[in-house]
Design an enzyme around this catalytic site. Structure first.
Site, mmCIF file in Angstrom:
data_model
loop_
_atom_site.group_PDB
_atom_site.id
_atom_site.type_symbol
_atom_site.label_atom_id
_atom_site.label_comp_id
_atom_site.label_asym_id
_atom_site.label_seq_id
_atom_site.Cartn_x
_atom_site.Cartn_y
_atom_site.Cartn_z
ATOM 1 N N GLY A 67 -20.008 9.039 -42.698
ATOM 2 C CA GLY A 67 -18.796 8.249 -42.858
ATOM 3 C C GLY A 67 -18.664 7.156 -41.828
ATOM 4 O O GLY A 67 -17.974 6.168 -42.043
ATOM 5 N N PHE A 68 -19.344 7.305 -40.693
ATOM 6 C CA PHE A 68 -19.235 6.291 -39.636
ATOM 7 C C PHE A 68 -20.151 5.117 -39.964
ATOM 8 O O PHE A 68 -19.743 3.974 -39.925
ATOM 9 C CB PHE A 68 -19.597 6.901 -38.274
ATOM 10 N N THR A 90 -21.342 8.552 -46.981
ATOM 11 C CA THR A 90 -21.799 8.874 -48.311
ATOM 12 C C THR A 90 -22.116 7.598 -49.088
ATOM 13 O O THR A 90 -21.286 6.680 -49.128
ATOM 14 C CB THR A 90 -20.721 9.673 -49.074
ATOM 15 N N ASN A 115 -7.846 9.942 -43.542
ATOM 16 C CA ASN A 115 -8.495 8.863 -44.304
ATOM 17 C C ASN A 115 -8.566 9.191 -45.787
ATOM 18 O O ASN A 115 -8.669 10.344 -46.179
ATOM 19 C CB ASN A 115 -9.887 8.564 -43.724
ATOM 20 N N ASN A 181 -11.234 12.539 -51.408
ATOM 21 C CA ASN A 181 -10.776 11.191 -51.750
ATOM 22 C C ASN A 181 -11.377 10.591 -53.014
ATOM 23 O O ASN A 181 -11.137 9.437 -53.324
ATOM 24 C CB ASN A 181 -11.017 10.259 -50.562
ATOM 25 N N THR A 182 -12.184 11.367 -53.724
ATOM 26 C CA THR A 182 -12.665 10.957 -55.044
ATOM 27 C C THR A 182 -12.062 11.962 -56.017
ATOM 28 O O THR A 182 -12.310 13.165 -55.882
ATOM 29 C CB THR A 182 -14.216 10.987 -55.093
ATOM 30 N N LYS A 217 -22.513 20.005 -48.263
ATOM 31 C CA LYS A 217 -21.361 19.849 -47.357
ATOM 32 C C LYS A 217 -20.108 20.365 -48.047
ATOM 33 O O LYS A 217 -19.768 19.931 -49.147
ATOM 34 C CB LYS A 217 -21.189 18.379 -46.969
ATOM 35 N N ASN A 246 -16.107 19.307 -44.145
ATOM 36 C CA ASN A 246 -15.538 17.984 -44.392
ATOM 37 C C ASN A 246 -14.081 17.979 -43.890
ATOM 38 O O ASN A 246 -13.656 18.922 -43.221
ATOM 39 C CB ASN A 246 -15.615 17.679 -45.896
ATOM 40 N N GLY A 300 -13.537 18.537 -35.673
ATOM 41 C CA GLY A 300 -12.697 18.667 -34.488
ATOM 42 C C GLY A 300 -13.427 19.002 -33.201
ATOM 43 O O GLY A 300 -12.868 19.672 -32.334
ATOM 44 N N TYR A 321 -17.370 13.061 -35.464
ATOM 45 C CA TYR A 321 -16.905 11.745 -35.899
ATOM 46 C C TYR A 321 -15.629 11.424 -35.108
ATOM 47 O O TYR A 321 -15.625 10.577 -34.221
ATOM 48 C CB TYR A 321 -16.661 11.742 -37.415
HETATM 49 C C1 FMN Z 1 -12.932 7.634 -41.696
HETATM 50 C C2 FMN Z 1 -13.782 8.793 -42.113
HETATM 51 C C3 FMN Z 1 -14.688 8.621 -43.152
HETATM 52 C C4 FMN Z 1 -15.481 9.697 -43.560
HETATM 53 N N1 FMN Z 1 -16.386 9.510 -44.559
HETATM 54 C C5 FMN Z 1 -17.190 10.539 -44.940
HETATM 55 C C6 FMN Z 1 -18.158 10.361 -45.946
HETATM 56 O O1 FMN Z 1 -18.340 9.273 -46.486
HETATM 57 N N2 FMN Z 1 -18.905 11.439 -46.308
HETATM 58 C C7 FMN Z 1 -18.757 12.666 -45.711
HETATM 59 O O2 FMN Z 1 -19.480 13.608 -46.064
HETATM 60 N N3 FMN Z 1 -17.852 12.862 -44.739
HETATM 61 C C8 FMN Z 1 -17.078 11.827 -44.350
HETATM 62 N N4 FMN Z 1 -16.156 12.022 -43.354
HETATM 63 C C9 FMN Z 1 -15.990 13.376 -42.793
HETATM 64 C C10 FMN Z 1 -16.768 13.564 -41.503
HETATM 65 O O3 FMN Z 1 -18.158 13.416 -41.703
HETATM 66 C C11 FMN Z 1 -16.496 14.956 -40.908
HETATM 67 O O4 FMN Z 1 -16.994 15.942 -41.790
HETATM 68 C C12 FMN Z 1 -15.010 15.221 -40.690
HETATM 69 O O5 FMN Z 1 -14.351 14.064 -40.251
HETATM 70 C C13 FMN Z 1 -14.765 16.333 -39.672
HETATM 71 O O6 FMN Z 1 -15.347 16.016 -38.427
HETATM 72 P P1 FMN Z 1 -14.525 15.346 -37.208
HETATM 73 O O7 FMN Z 1 -13.298 16.170 -36.997
HETATM 74 O O8 FMN Z 1 -15.479 15.350 -36.053
HETATM 75 O O9 FMN Z 1 -14.196 13.946 -37.638
HETATM 76 C C14 FMN Z 1 -15.356 10.955 -42.918
HETATM 77 C C15 FMN Z 1 -14.438 11.112 -41.873
HETATM 78 C C16 FMN Z 1 -13.656 10.050 -41.471
HETATM 79 C C17 FMN Z 1 -12.681 10.247 -40.345
#
Ligand code: FMN
Length: 345
Positions: A67-68, A90, A115, A181-182, A217, A246, A300, A321
């Site tokens: 996602g980053f 993704t 998000n 989100n889909t 995932k 996720n 987290g 992330y």
């Molecule tokens: C802005 C944003 C966009 C994300 N986009 C995706 C994505 O495209 N595909 C995916 O598998 N997870 C996506 N994630 C989820 C992260 O990969 C991760 O699983 C989730 O944020 C939990 O980890 P964290 O608490 O360290 O952020 C996204 C998270 C954020 C905050």
């Protein structure tokens, strides 16, 4: 130092801050020796950190979550910040704009993000082209999904297309059926459609000269009985592992800004509120499956202790992330230094 940068970035709206950081890093890394300096500062090269997981050799266990760098535009620069691996995506077969803006929000008192990006990306082929042009010097995961307009009945063909597009240029694959989100995507986590989807993907994988690890995932909002199904599905389909988790749709995990979050509408929560739940999911899968498959723990991780807890719960690798946004890149080094000290490898 990062606190000052963060103070400035947090003045911008979150998506602008993301693009500003992206563009700034692109420019910064054009200067000579910036990569060397950055590696000197943030990398922890130590054989004690190295791990072999699903046949791949990782320099360390700490990765950047999906996602980053959705479109594989910055993995080269990001590889200098001490990560052991980077997950792009993704991506979907066709480029798509994602949801209407605003679609990303900060909840600073809870150290969280909300998000509903909706898989905004330039398509799997565009990402593959970039990865081909500049060979990565780090393990790259390819996180794949389906286009918004593809029905769940036809979803498998989208995942297969992404797999084909990225096969040559990524080291492992992640099947993302857990984004909130889909619309209806998470229904693909049900036993029957998920088994079918993964079997088709694994069949394509088998047809290749060299098989790539395929991971699933999952959402943190699954019940224990759904997690039992996941364990069974991993065994049936022989995929290589699970990424837990996720983002969550559960607003009750917020302590300070729940009311505000409720005004923001749909989306997945990440960051601090997710720490405990994602660790619970990791622990459950690890114990109930008798450590039958590797787990990448994500959700987290904002401190060294959060990272250690995930590993102790059963995660072989970890990703971050939101913690990367709130704490900055030094967190990666701090985690790796502790891993060397505690000899957790
Ligand atoms: C802005 C944003 C966009 C994300 N986009 C995706 C994505 O495209 N595909 C995916 O598998 N997870 C996506 N994630 C989820 C992260 O990969 C991760 O699983 C989730 O944020 C939990 O980890 P964290 O608490 O360290 O952020 C996204 C998270 C954020 C905050």
């Amino acid at each position: 130092m990062y606190k000052i940068i963060r103070w400035f970035l947090f003045k911008l709206n979150p998506e602008r801050a993301h693009h500003f950081t992206f563009n700034s890093l692109k420019i910064l890394f054009k200067f000579p020796k910036v990569d060397l300096l950055c590696r000197g500062f943030f990398s922890s090269n130590n054989p004690k950190l190295e791990v072999e997981v699903f046949g791949l050799h990782f320099k360390n266990r700490v990765g950047l979550a999906a996602g980053f760098d959705k479109d594989a535009k910055l993995y080269h620069e990001l590889s200098n910040f001490g990560f052991g691996f980077i997950e792009i995506g993704t991506v979907t077969p066709l480029a798509q704009p994602g949801n209407e803006k605003p679609r990303m929000f900060r909840l600073p008192q809870d150290e969280a993000l909300l998000n509903r990006m909706g898989f905004n990306n330039e398509g799997a082929l565009a990402a593959a082209k970039r990865l081909k042009q500049q060979k990565a010097n780090i393990i790259i995961g390819g996180n794949i999904g389906k286009n918004k307009n593809t029905s769940n009945e036809d979803a498998a063909s989208d995942y297969l297309k992404c797999f084909e597009a990225l096969y040559e240029v990524v080291d492992y694959f992640v099947v993302n059926v857990s984004s909130p989100n889909t619309p209806n995507l998470r229904d693909l986590q049900d036993k029957e459609p998920l088994t079918k989807l993964l079997l088709e993907l694994m069949q394509l994988n088998q047809s290749k000269p060299k098989q790539k690890p395929v991971l699933l995932k999952i959402a943190p909002d699954l019940t224990n009985s759904q997690l039992d199904d996941i364990i069974e599905i991993v065994a049936t389909t022989k995929i290589h592992g699970v990424i837990a988790t996720n983002t969550t749709i559960d607003r009750n995990l917020l302590h300070q800004e729940k009311e505000y979050a409720l005004t923001l509408g749909l989306g997945g929560l990440s960051g601090k509120p997710l720490t405990k739940r994602s660790t619970e999911v990791i622990k459950y899968l690890h114990q109930k499956s008798h450590a039958a498959f590797p787990i990448i723990g994500v959700g987290g991780i904002h401190s060294v202790d959060d990272a250690i807890e995930k590993i102790k719960a059963g995660a072989t690798l970890i990703q971050l992330y939101t913690g990367f946004i709130y704490e900055g890149p030094s967190l990666i080094k701090e985690i790796n230094q502790r891993l060397i000290k505690e000899n957790l490898n």
